[in-house]
Design a protein around this motif. Structure first.
Motif, PDB file in Angstrom:
ATOM      1  N   PRO A 218      53.677  52.605  50.301  1.00 42.14           N
ATOM      2  CA  PRO A 218      55.110  52.790  50.567  1.00 42.14           C
ATOM      3  C   PRO A 218      55.673  51.626  51.359  1.00 42.14           C
ATOM      4  N   LEU A 219      56.945  51.321  51.121  1.00 44.59           N
ATOM      5  CA  LEU A 219      57.622  50.212  51.796  1.00 44.59           C
ATOM      6  C   LEU A 219      58.797  50.727  52.605  1.00 44.59           C
ATOM      7  N   THR A 220      58.971  50.162  53.794  1.00 41.63           N
ATOM      8  CA  THR A 220      60.162  50.466  54.580  1.00 41.63           C
ATOM      9  C   THR A 220      61.332  49.638  54.056  1.00 41.63           C
ATOM     10  N   GLN A 221      62.514  49.937  54.558  1.00 42.55           N
ATOM     11  CA  GLN A 221      63.697  49.188  54.131  1.00 42.55           C
ATOM     12  C   GLN A 221      63.578  47.723  54.504  1.00 42.55           C
ATOM     13  N   ALA A 222      63.084  47.431  55.710  1.00 46.49           N
ATOM     14  CA  ALA A 222      62.931  46.042  56.141  1.00 46.49           C
ATOM     15  C   ALA A 222      61.924  45.308  55.268  1.00 46.49           C
ATOM     16  N   GLU A 223      60.837  45.981  54.881  1.00 45.21           N
ATOM     17  CA  GLU A 223      59.828  45.342  54.035  1.00 45.21           C
ATOM     18  C   GLU A 223      60.366  45.085  52.637  1.00 45.21           C
ATOM     19  N   GLN A 224      61.211  45.966  52.136  1.00 46.88           N
ATOM     20  CA  GLN A 224      61.821  45.721  50.829  1.00 46.88           C
ATOM     21  C   GLN A 224      62.693  44.474  50.856  1.00 46.88           C
ATOM     22  N   PHE A 225      63.456  44.283  51.937  1.00 43.56           N
ATOM     23  CA  PHE A 225      64.296  43.099  52.036  1.00 43.56           C
ATOM     24  C   PHE A 225      63.452  41.829  52.096  1.00 43.56           C
ATOM     25  N   ARG A 226      62.257  41.908  52.695  1.00 43.95           N
ATOM     26  CA  ARG A 226      61.393  40.735  52.765  1.00 43.95           C
ATOM     27  C   ARG A 226      60.714  40.449  51.434  1.00 43.95           C
ATOM     28  N   LEU A 227      60.762  41.396  50.502  1.00 42.46           N
ATOM     29  CA  LEU A 227      60.112  41.225  49.198  1.00 42.46           C
ATOM     30  C   LEU A 227      61.132  41.248  48.072  1.00 42.46           C
ATOM     31  N   LEU A 228      62.265  40.591  48.277  1.00 36.98           N
ATOM     32  CA  LEU A 228      63.277  40.528  47.224  1.00 36.98           C
ATOM     33  C   LEU A 228      62.774  39.752  46.010  1.00 36.98           C
ATOM     34  N   ALA A 229      61.874  38.804  46.230  1.00 34.28           N
ATOM     35  CA  ALA A 229      61.271  38.052  45.123  1.00 34.28           C
ATOM     36  C   ALA A 229      59.751  38.131  45.273  1.00 34.28           C
ATOM     37  N   PRO A 230      59.166  39.305  44.968  1.00 36.79           N
ATOM     38  CA  PRO A 230      57.729  39.486  45.208  1.00 36.79           C
ATOM     39  C   PRO A 230      56.882  38.712  44.205  1.00 36.79           C
ATOM     40  N   PRO A 231      55.654  38.352  44.596  1.00 37.45           N
ATOM     41  CA  PRO A 231      54.724  37.736  43.633  1.00 37.45           C
ATOM     42  C   PRO A 231      54.159  38.799  42.697  1.00 37.45           C
ATOM     43  N   THR A 232      53.261  38.383  41.812  1.00 38.37           N
ATOM     44  CA  THR A 232      52.673  39.325  40.856  1.00 38.37           C
ATOM     45  C   THR A 232      51.304  39.822  41.298  1.00 38.37           C
ATOM     46  N   THR A 233      50.808  39.312  42.424  1.00 32.09           N
ATOM     47  CA  THR A 233      49.489  39.730  42.908  1.00 32.09           C
ATOM     48  C   THR A 233      49.567  40.076  44.390  1.00 32.09           C
ATOM     49  N   ALA A 234      48.529  40.777  44.865  1.00 30.35           N
ATOM     50  CA  ALA A 234      48.426  41.115  46.279  1.00 30.35           C
ATOM     51  C   ALA A 234      46.951  41.134  46.659  1.00 30.35           C
ATOM     52  N   GLU A 235      46.676  40.923  47.945  1.00 29.45           N
ATOM     53  CA  GLU A 235      45.311  40.966  48.450  1.00 29.45           C
ATOM     54  C   GLU A 235      45.061  42.355  49.042  1.00 29.45           C
ATOM     55  N   VAL A 236      44.006  43.005  48.577  1.00 34.68           N
ATOM     56  CA  VAL A 236      43.720  44.383  48.975  1.00 34.68           C
ATOM     57  C   VAL A 236      42.384  44.440  49.710  1.00 34.68           C
ATOM     58  N   THR A 237      42.384  45.158  50.821  1.00 30.67           N
ATOM     59  CA  THR A 237      41.157  45.378  51.587  1.00 30.67           C
ATOM     60  C   THR A 237      40.951  46.878  51.751  1.00 30.67           C
ATOM     61  N   VAL A 238      39.758  47.358  51.377  1.00 32.51           N
ATOM     62  CA  VAL A 238      39.389  48.761  51.531  1.00 32.51           C
ATOM     63  C   VAL A 238      38.302  48.822  52.598  1.00 32.51           C
ATOM     64  N   GLN A 239      38.599  49.496  53.692  1.00 37.10           N
ATOM     65  CA  GLN A 239      37.651  49.569  54.794  1.00 37.10           C
ATOM     66  C   GLN A 239      36.343  50.208  54.342  1.00 37.10           C
ATOM     67  N   GLY A 240      35.234  49.505  54.636  1.00 40.91           N
ATOM     68  CA  GLY A 240      33.926  49.995  54.243  1.00 40.91           C
ATOM     69  C   GLY A 240      33.615  49.789  52.779  1.00 40.91           C
ATOM     70  N   GLY A 241      34.511  49.132  52.039  1.00 41.15           N
ATOM     71  CA  GLY A 241      34.311  48.923  50.609  1.00 41.15           C
ATOM     72  C   GLY A 241      33.908  47.495  50.303  1.00 41.15           C
ATOM     73  N   PRO A 242      34.245  47.017  49.104  1.00 38.76           N
ATOM     74  CA  PRO A 242      33.882  45.652  48.715  1.00 38.76           C
ATOM     75  C   PRO A 242      34.704  44.619  49.476  1.00 38.76           C
ATOM     76  N   ALA A 243      34.376  43.355  49.243  1.00 39.72           N
ATOM     77  CA  ALA A 243      35.145  42.271  49.854  1.00 39.72           C
ATOM     78  C   ALA A 243      36.592  42.344  49.380  1.00 39.72           C
ATOM     79  N   PRO A 244      37.538  41.805  50.174  1.00 41.08           N
ATOM     80  CA  PRO A 244      38.939  41.813  49.728  1.00 41.08           C
ATOM     81  C   PRO A 244      39.080  41.268  48.312  1.00 41.08           C
ATOM     82  N   PHE A 245      39.884  41.949  47.516  1.00 38.86           N
ATOM     83  CA  PHE A 245      40.050  41.558  46.121  1.00 38.86           C
ATOM     84  C   PHE A 245      41.529  41.429  45.799  1.00 38.86           C
TER      85      PHE A 245
END
Length: 340
Positions: A177-204
């Protein structure tokens, strides 16, 4: 001794309480003047509550938005009838693994034919009806996956667009979920994101990043927000696809970092100095004589602490560190004002 107890002690108590009362009155209404400079009277140093100026400097702004999300299973895709007719054959069963475009059901329908034309022995035109052609149409799966439902029987009548089954793609996504402020910061978002799962695999890296409305859960109070509230909304989420083979499971918590750009060697000021946060804003420039001037500026990237100034300011100019607020002095209506 009786005289002392009945006359002197009451008089002394009266004097003590009188002194206390006078002291409280002085502290409440005139303490600062009566106590001298050390208590805040004339000549005492005053607390400066004005906003300090800061210089317009150069810096680097990295607009990386980090939010908390969850690994979720992608929704099942409906299988819809592509023709109106009766079911001729059901080729797969619930629980079967299918490929994209594989036929799961065949639908039989009749296609009317134009009558055969001719002439009778007397030369008059004739039209002889012909039986309809029987055709079969294959209903394919919209995607690969597992058939989770197939609610159709042989000889059942179906119409175009009827949902006859569901196919679960068996893939995962990360939703945050995104807050209103975060939406304004992502007016032109990229097509990828870096994801980290605690206790899981390396960031992907998850792909296909998209921002959109979060679905509203259906229920007896859907659309009404319950008996005491407004309509329930879904909010906005960032969602991207987990790469196949990644060892994560639905329901796991994840941290999603979206890098939406970096601006190097640009003019920056604190975000507290700007009224507004997207595209256009206002700052208060402090001149050499101390005079304050409101000025419109064009804004760029922000990292939540400082913001890029693209137009409207020069390096080295002084601006107020905090946006001025309206005077909140309480008016004394006993001596004037709207009700005086």
């Amino acid at each position: 001794m009786g005289t002392v107890r009945t006359l002197v002690f009451p008089v002394l108590r009266l004097l003590v309480w009188s002194v206390i009362a006078v002291a409280l009155v002085v502290l409440a209404f005139g303490g600062s003047d009566a106590a001298g400079p050390s208590a805040g009277g004339p000549g005492a140093p005053m607390l400066d509550l004005s906003s300090p100026p800061v210089p317009v400097a150069r810096g680097t702004v990295a607009n990386t938005v980090t939010v908390q999300g969850t690994v979720v299973a992608d929704s099942a895709v409906p299988v819809k009838a592509t023709a109106a007719g009766t079911v001729r054959r059901v080729l797969v069963q619930k629980g079967a693994t299918v490929t994209a475009g594989q036929t799961v059901v065949e639908v039989r329908f009749e296609e009317e034919q134009q009558p055969a034309t001719g002439t009778d022995p007397e030369g008059n035109p004739t039209a002889t009806p012909r039986p309809p052609k029987v055709r079969t149409v294959a209903v394919p799966t919209p995607s690969a996956g597992v058939v989770t439902s197939l609610d159709v029987l042989v000889d059942q009548v179906v119409s175009v667009g009827d949902t006859i089954g569901q196919v679960s793609p068996g893939t995962l996504s990360v939703s945050a979920p995104l807050t209103q402020a975060e939406q304004f910061r992502l007016l032109a978002p990229p097509t990828t994101a870096e994801v980290t799962v605690q206790g899981g695999p390396a960031p992907f890296t998850c792909t296909g990043l998209a921002l959109g409305a979060e679905p509203v859960a259906a229920g007896p109070d859907a659309g009404m927000g319950g008996p005491m509230g407004p309509p329930a909304g879904g909010g906005t989420t960032a969602r991207c696809a987990v790469p196949p083979g990644t060892a994560v499971f639905s329901g796991m918590a994840a941290t999603v970092a979206v890098s939406a750009g970096t601006a190097e060697d640009v003019l920056v000021v604190p975000v507290t100095a700007v009224q507004g946060s997207v595209q256009q804003g206002n700052v208060w420039v402090v001149g050499d004589d101390g005079a304050e001037e409101q000025r419109s500026v064009a804004l760029g990237l922000t990292d939540g602490e400082q913001v890029e100034i693209r137009e409207g300011l020069d390096e080295g100019e002084q601006v107020l560190q905090f946006v001025p607020v309206p005077d909140d002095t309480v008016e004394d209506y006993s001596t004037g004002g709207p009700y005086g």
